[in-house]
Design an enzyme around this catalytic site. Structure first.
Site, PDB file in Angstrom:
ATOM      1  N   GLY A  54       0.856  -1.175   0.000  1.00 38.47           N
ATOM      2  CA  GLY A  54       0.000   0.000   0.000  1.00 38.47           C
ATOM      3  C   GLY A  54       0.900   1.236   0.000  1.00 38.47           C
ATOM      4  O   GLY A  54       1.862   1.305   0.767  1.00 38.47           O
ATOM      5  N   ARG A  92      10.420  -1.273  -4.714  1.00 35.64           N
ATOM      6  CA  ARG A  92       9.229  -1.485  -5.555  1.00 35.64           C
ATOM      7  C   ARG A  92       9.069  -0.244  -6.431  1.00 35.64           C
ATOM      8  O   ARG A  92       9.245   0.872  -5.942  1.00 35.64           O
ATOM      9  CB  ARG A  92       7.959  -1.700  -4.704  1.00 35.64           C
ATOM     10  CG  ARG A  92       7.830  -3.105  -4.142  1.00 35.64           C
ATOM     11  CD  ARG A  92       6.447  -3.342  -3.516  1.00 35.64           C
ATOM     12  NE  ARG A  92       5.463  -3.741  -4.507  1.00 35.64           N
ATOM     13  CZ  ARG A  92       4.156  -3.869  -4.228  1.00 35.64           C
ATOM     14  NH1 ARG A  92       3.696  -3.619  -3.007  1.00 35.64           N
ATOM     15  NH2 ARG A  92       3.302  -4.266  -5.157  1.00 35.64           N
ATOM     16  N   GLN A 205      -5.662  -8.897  -1.765  1.00 38.19           N
ATOM     17  CA  GLN A 205      -5.653  -7.825  -0.764  1.00 38.19           C
ATOM     18  C   GLN A 205      -7.077  -7.430  -0.347  1.00 38.19           C
ATOM     19  O   GLN A 205      -7.290  -6.952   0.765  1.00 38.19           O
ATOM     20  CB  GLN A 205      -4.940  -6.579  -1.316  1.00 38.19           C
ATOM     21  CG  GLN A 205      -3.435  -6.732  -1.445  1.00 38.19           C
ATOM     22  CD  GLN A 205      -3.019  -7.205  -2.815  1.00 38.19           C
ATOM     23  OE1 GLN A 205      -3.756  -7.932  -3.484  1.00 38.19           O
ATOM     24  NE2 GLN A 205      -1.836  -6.825  -3.263  1.00 38.19           N
ATOM     25  N   ASP A 246      -1.466   4.184  -6.201  1.00 40.49           N
ATOM     26  CA  ASP A 246      -0.030   4.095  -5.908  1.00 40.49           C
ATOM     27  C   ASP A 246       0.743   5.271  -6.457  1.00 40.49           C
ATOM     28  O   ASP A 246       1.828   5.588  -5.992  1.00 40.49           O
ATOM     29  CB  ASP A 246       0.538   2.795  -6.476  1.00 40.49           C
ATOM     30  CG  ASP A 246       0.011   1.634  -5.664  1.00 40.49           C
ATOM     31  OD1 ASP A 246      -1.101   1.178  -5.962  1.00 40.49           O
ATOM     32  OD2 ASP A 246       0.687   1.237  -4.707  1.00 40.49           O
TER      33      ASP A 246
END
Ligand code: MRU
Length: 366
Positions: A54, A92, A205, A246
């Site tokens: 997240g 990431r 998720q 994101d």
């Protein structure tokens, strides 16, 4: 947030051990396990392997990663320190919060010359980020609830059906969540709501985390397959879609968990408002074309081939679904163009998903 009477956050600082700790979200909802972030490698592993995930939480974890680098004495030589921070930022690619959190703490550290001062500055800044993100989410709830209240009034108090994708709840964001914050505010002020929770393959998720969070708060919800949204919308069973993101470009293109784009298309076709909730740490002020510029993470295909859950004996197991020999492709995010987004909900209020809308709320970026 309260979990069975205990106040919980997905990341916190252990003042005795002097390290950050996180919930290992891979085991939820079946096991609530903590993990220690002792080293920069621990932090990178926690982000890559998705103990934490997240966008806002990845940012806060990266911030503590910089603290950890100083703690490990990697903050004394500036070249090595910056290289460690680059390693953190590469953990990431899609959530812009990671680089934002790392750079913010790195910046305050570089302004100090000795290790003790750097350590104190890194800790103070990482803790400040955590508190700011929690407050940002609270404000997103305050602003976003008006959308739900208005629909509730139009429906004469009948339940407002909200669809969400992935987990943009408190586990992803410190407190309240982004997409879920308006839901908590609505529920806590007595508005009748029901949430359709997309299961969100491959890592579930939605069914693992969002369903768990909502259930712990007593919010009515139903888990549906990722493919169900279009059908629900065609049959008047969705009043509003709220998702997180994101990375949102300053022009309003939204990267979020794979499958978000298809929900936005279905919402457009069915005239259903599609809102994206985000703190300003998720806005990319440099990219203007989300489709061509936002890096989309491709993850291990095993996340598609295997599903995890409890077996009949209550043991957590992973099982293989497709033929072992079938290749799988695991694109983790997609981009929803701004034209499909009804509006953004931020800590400064709501705006259109456009340059003009975003710059009106954040005039200092003009
Ligand atoms: O791969 P994940 O679980 O990190 O993806 C998370 C999402 O896509 C969330 O919707 C996004 O980060 C918003 S969190 C407020």
């Amino acid at each position: 947030m309260l979990v069975d009477g205990n106040q919980m956050r997905p990341i916190w600082f252990d003042t005795d051990l002097k390290i950050a700790k996180v919930i290992d979200q891979r085991m939820l909802p079946h096991q609530l396990i903590e993990a220690d972030l002792n080293t920069v490698d621990d932090v990178i592993e926690a982000i890559q392997e998705m103990f934490v995930r997240g966008a806002p939480l990845i940012g806060a974890t990266g911030a503590f990663g910089v603290y950890t680098a100083v703690l490990q004495d990697q903050g004394c030589n500036d070249d090595r320190f910056v290289a460690e921070c680059d390693r953190l930022k590469a953990a990431r690619p899609t959530a812009v919060n990671l680089a934002w959190g790392v750079d913010r703490v790195l910046g305050v550290c570089l302004a100090q010359s000795d290790r003790t001062a750097r350590l104190a500055a890194a800790l103070a800044e990482a803790l400040a980020i955590v508190e700011e993100e929690a407050e940002n989410c609270r404000l997103i709830g305050e602003y976003g609830v008006s959308l739900i209240r208005e629909i509730s009034q139009k429906k004469g108090g009948k339940p407002v059906n909200i669809l969400t994708h992935c987990n943009a709840g408190w586990l992803a964001c410190i407190e309240y969540g982004t997409a879920t914050a308006p839901m908590y505010t609505a529920f806590d002020t007595g508005i009748d709501i029901h949430v359709w929770v997309d299961e969100t393959r491959p890592l579930n998720q939605g069914s693992r985390l969002t369903a768990w969070e909502l259930g712990k708060h007593g919010i009515a919800h139903t888990v549906v397959t990722d493919n169900a949204g279009g059908h629900l919308m065609q049959h008047g069973m969705v009043d509003l879609v709220i998702v997180g993101t994101d990375r949102t470009t300053w022009t309003g293109d939204v990267a979020n968990k794979i499958g978000t784009y298809l929900k936005a298309l279905a919402a457009k076709d069915n005239d259903i408002p599609f809102y994206v909730a985000l703190p300003s740490s998720t806005i990319d002020w440099e990219m203007d074309n989300g489709l061509t510029s936002i890096p989309i993470e491709e993850r291990d295909p095993d996340e598609i081939s295997y599903v995890q859950g409890l077996d009949d004996t209550g043991k957590l197991v992973k099982v293989l679904v497709p033929p072992q020999s079938s290749p799988c492709a695991n694109h983790a995010f997609d981009v929803t163009p701004s034209r499909l987004v009804t509006g953004l909900i931020t800590e400064r209020g709501m705006c259109s998903a456009s340059q003009e809308g975003i710059l009106t709320l954040f005039p200092e970026r003009r």
